[in-house]
Motif scaffolding. Sequence first.
Motif, PDB file in Angstrom:
ATOM      1  N   LEU A  41       3.918  -4.800   5.579  1.00 17.47           N
ATOM      2  CA  LEU A  41       4.235  -3.812   4.542  1.00 17.47           C
ATOM      3  C   LEU A  41       4.836  -2.596   5.225  1.00 17.47           C
ATOM      4  CD1 LEU A  41       0.853  -4.034   2.588  1.00 17.47           C
ATOM      5  CD2 LEU A  41       3.055  -4.917   1.809  1.00 17.47           C
ATOM      6  N   ILE A  42       5.494  -1.754   4.438  1.00 17.39           N
ATOM      7  CA  ILE A  42       6.029  -0.511   4.986  1.00 17.39           C
ATOM      8  C   ILE A  42       5.512   0.664   4.157  1.00 17.39           C
ATOM      9  CG2 ILE A  42       8.123  -1.556   5.930  1.00 17.39           C
ATOM     10  CD1 ILE A  42       9.649  -0.367   3.476  1.00 17.39           C
ATOM     11  N   LEU A  43       5.440   1.813   4.793  1.00 12.08           N
ATOM     12  CA  LEU A  43       5.183   3.075   4.097  1.00 12.08           C
ATOM     13  C   LEU A  43       6.531   3.767   3.966  1.00 12.08           C
ATOM     14  CD1 LEU A  43       3.360   5.309   2.931  1.00 12.08           C
ATOM     15  CD2 LEU A  43       3.082   6.140   5.303  1.00 12.08           C
ATOM     16  N   ARG A  44       6.947   3.996   2.730  1.00 12.84           N
ATOM     17  CA  ARG A  44       8.227   4.650   2.492  1.00 12.84           C
ATOM     18  C   ARG A  44       8.160   6.123   2.889  1.00 12.84           C
ATOM     19  NH1 ARG A  44      11.528   1.479  -0.278  1.00 12.84           N
ATOM     20  NH2 ARG A  44      10.691  -0.113  -1.660  1.00 12.84           N
ATOM     21  N   LYS A  45       9.291   6.664   3.253  1.00  6.14           N
ATOM     22  CA  LYS A  45       9.412   8.086   3.553  1.00  6.14           C
ATOM     23  C   LYS A  45       9.096   8.899   2.302  1.00  6.14           C
ATOM     24  CE  LYS A  45      11.286   8.578   7.753  1.00  6.14           C
ATOM     25  NZ  LYS A  45      10.757   9.419   8.796  1.00  6.14           N
ATOM     26  N   THR A  46       8.756  10.156   2.492  1.00  9.64           N
ATOM     27  CA  THR A  46       8.598  11.086   1.384  1.00  9.64           C
ATOM     28  C   THR A  46       9.978  11.597   1.009  1.00  9.64           C
ATOM     29  OG1 THR A  46       6.411  11.717   2.172  1.00  9.64           O
ATOM     30  CG2 THR A  46       7.515  13.243   0.660  1.00  9.64           C
ATOM     31  N   ASN A  53       6.742   7.904  -0.609  1.00  5.24           N
ATOM     32  CA  ASN A  53       5.485   7.801   0.119  1.00  5.24           C
ATOM     33  C   ASN A  53       4.583   6.671  -0.383  1.00  5.24           C
ATOM     34  OD1 ASN A  53       3.975   8.879   2.305  1.00  5.24           O
ATOM     35  ND2 ASN A  53       2.588   9.829   0.858  1.00  5.24           N
ATOM     36  N   GLN A  54       5.181   5.581  -0.861  1.00  3.65           N
ATOM     37  CA  GLN A  54       4.414   4.441  -1.344  1.00  3.65           C
ATOM     38  C   GLN A  54       4.483   3.283  -0.357  1.00  3.65           C
ATOM     39  OE1 GLN A  54       5.749   3.298  -5.264  1.00  3.65           O
ATOM     40  NE2 GLN A  54       4.940   5.139  -6.225  1.00  3.65           N
ATOM     41  N   ILE A  55       3.475   2.422  -0.460  1.00  2.88           N
ATOM     42  CA  ILE A  55       3.461   1.196   0.326  1.00  2.88           C
ATOM     43  C   ILE A  55       4.296   0.157  -0.416  1.00  2.88           C
ATOM     44  CG2 ILE A  55       2.012  -0.661   1.246  1.00  2.88           C
ATOM     45  CD1 ILE A  55       1.544   1.994   2.658  1.00  2.88           C
ATOM     46  N   ALA A  56       5.111  -0.583   0.330  1.00  2.00           N
ATOM     47  CA  ALA A  56       6.011  -1.567  -0.288  1.00  2.00           C
ATOM     48  C   ALA A  56       6.295  -2.684   0.705  1.00  2.00           C
ATOM     49  CB  ALA A  56       7.323  -0.888  -0.681  1.00  2.00           C
ATOM     50  N   PHE A  57       6.973  -3.704   0.200  1.00  2.00           N
ATOM     51  CA  PHE A  57       7.536  -4.717   1.084  1.00  2.00           C
ATOM     52  C   PHE A  57       8.891  -4.225   1.557  1.00  2.00           C
ATOM     53  CE2 PHE A  57       4.938  -7.703  -1.576  1.00  2.00           C
ATOM     54  CZ  PHE A  57       4.109  -8.131  -0.558  1.00  2.00           C
ATOM     55  N   PRO A  58       9.345  -4.660   2.737  1.00  2.00           N
ATOM     56  CA  PRO A  58      10.715  -4.351   3.120  1.00  2.00           C
ATOM     57  C   PRO A  58      11.673  -4.919   2.073  1.00  2.00           C
ATOM     58  CG  PRO A  58       9.522  -5.350   4.954  1.00  2.00           C
ATOM     59  CD  PRO A  58       8.653  -5.471   3.745  1.00  2.00           C
ATOM     60  N   TYR A 162      -6.772  -2.201  -1.124  1.00  2.00           N
ATOM     61  CA  TYR A 162      -7.012  -1.150  -0.149  1.00  2.00           C
ATOM     62  C   TYR A 162      -6.969  -1.806   1.227  1.00  2.00           C
ATOM     63  CZ  TYR A 162      -8.827   2.987   2.110  1.00  2.00           C
ATOM     64  OH  TYR A 162      -8.962   4.091   2.922  1.00  2.00           O
ATOM     65  N   LEU A 163      -5.880  -1.558   1.971  1.00  2.00           N
ATOM     66  CA  LEU A 163      -5.616  -2.253   3.230  1.00  2.00           C
ATOM     67  C   LEU A 163      -5.208  -1.268   4.321  1.00  2.00           C
ATOM     68  CD1 LEU A 163      -3.546  -5.091   1.569  1.00  2.00           C
ATOM     69  CD2 LEU A 163      -5.853  -5.341   2.524  1.00  2.00           C
ATOM     70  N   ASN A 164      -5.852  -1.360   5.449  1.00  2.00           N
ATOM     71  CA  ASN A 164      -5.535  -0.521   6.608  1.00  2.00           C
ATOM     72  C   ASN A 164      -5.520   0.972   6.242  1.00  2.00           C
ATOM     73  OD1 ASN A 164      -4.929  -3.130   7.451  1.00  2.00           O
ATOM     74  ND2 ASN A 164      -3.176  -2.514   8.675  1.00  2.00           N
ATOM     75  N   GLY A 165      -6.420   1.375   5.341  1.00  2.00           N
ATOM     76  CA  GLY A 165      -6.504   2.778   4.961  1.00  2.00           C
ATOM     77  C   GLY A 165      -5.476   3.202   3.927  1.00  2.00           C
ATOM     78  N   HIS A 166      -4.721   2.260   3.384  1.00  2.00           N
ATOM     79  CA  HIS A 166      -3.677   2.563   2.398  1.00  2.00           C
ATOM     80  C   HIS A 166      -4.002   1.919   1.055  1.00  2.00           C
ATOM     81  CE1 HIS A 166      -0.861   4.243   5.353  1.00  2.00           C
ATOM     82  NE2 HIS A 166      -1.252   3.262   6.150  1.00  2.00           N
ATOM     83  N   THR A 167      -3.664   2.621  -0.012  1.00  2.00           N
ATOM     84  CA  THR A 167      -3.799   2.084  -1.359  1.00  2.00           C
ATOM     85  C   THR A 167      -2.472   1.468  -1.766  1.00  2.00           C
ATOM     86  OG1 THR A 167      -5.446   3.744  -1.950  1.00  2.00           O
ATOM     87  CG2 THR A 167      -4.284   2.678  -3.768  1.00  2.00           C
ATOM     88  N   VAL A 168      -2.516   0.186  -2.123  1.00  2.00           N
ATOM     89  CA  VAL A 168      -1.313  -0.534  -2.560  1.00  2.00           C
ATOM     90  C   VAL A 168      -1.493  -0.819  -4.044  1.00  2.00           C
ATOM     91  CG1 VAL A 168       0.183  -2.528  -2.171  1.00  2.00           C
ATOM     92  CG2 VAL A 168      -1.215  -1.626  -0.276  1.00  2.00           C
ATOM     93  N   TRP A 169      -0.550  -0.353  -4.848  1.00  2.92           N
ATOM     94  CA  TRP A 169      -0.685  -0.492  -6.296  1.00  2.92           C
ATOM     95  C   TRP A 169       0.685  -0.776  -6.908  1.00  2.92           C
ATOM     96  CZ3 TRP A 169       1.625   3.278  -9.500  1.00  2.92           C
ATOM     97  CH2 TRP A 169       2.159   4.373  -8.820  1.00  2.92           C
ATOM     98  N   GLY A 170       0.722  -0.894  -8.205  1.00  2.00           N
ATOM     99  CA  GLY A 170       1.988  -1.071  -8.916  1.00  2.00           C
ATOM    100  C   GLY A 170       2.636  -2.402  -8.620  1.00  2.00           C
ATOM    101  N   ALA A 171       3.962  -2.393  -8.569  1.00  2.25           N
ATOM    102  CA  ALA A 171       4.735  -3.625  -8.410  1.00  2.25           C
ATOM    103  C   ALA A 171       4.371  -4.369  -7.127  1.00  2.25           C
ATOM    104  CB  ALA A 171       6.230  -3.310  -8.438  1.00  2.25           C
TER     105      ALA A 171
END
Length: 187
Positions: A41-46, A53-58, A162-171
């Motif tokens: 997964l990636i953390l998007r830039k702000t 600043n969301q977690i997403a797939f590349p 909730y993975l590696n300290g990140h909340t993954v939600w939405g799509a």
Amino acid sequence: MAPAFRFQELEAIRSRAKTPKEAGVMALFYPDVRQIAHLLLILRKTYKGVHSNQIAFPGGKVEKGDGDLLATALRETQEEVGVPISAVQVVRSLSQVYIPPSNFEVQPFIGLCPEPLPFSLQESEVEALVEVRVADFMDDANIRTQQLSTSYAENVQVPTFYLNGHTVWGATAMMMSEIKELLEQVL
């Protein structure tokens, strides 16, 4: 992984939406140097936008020259995390997901890299990698419901990973839920 109230809302929005923009994303599975299976997964830039600043797939939007949505997902994965297109073995596509706040119809794909790869971040778009052990991804203890404020509602209960300290939600969480169901069928 969609909040219950969103199902009817999504259908109503989809029927009213202008032609959505198209995007392709890659759920990439790979071993680390110890041969432990991971999901990338990636953390998007702000930035000023609904997916800041969301977690997403590349992945990302279709560009001129992309032959199809798979080509988009592979190109974007190479651009965002440095994985060569030739290194990805595409397993299958998943269900498309419509994202109302940005008016995108996203086609996810599952891909495998059989060997550990060095990643290279596209610094303009990717803040960080989130390398999730498949065992953690499959652990039901990491599925939660959390109160979030989103671009479309304040203080709503949302199903999350909730993975590696990140909340993954939405799509992304919806796509991950489908992947988890598929893996549970074969494990």
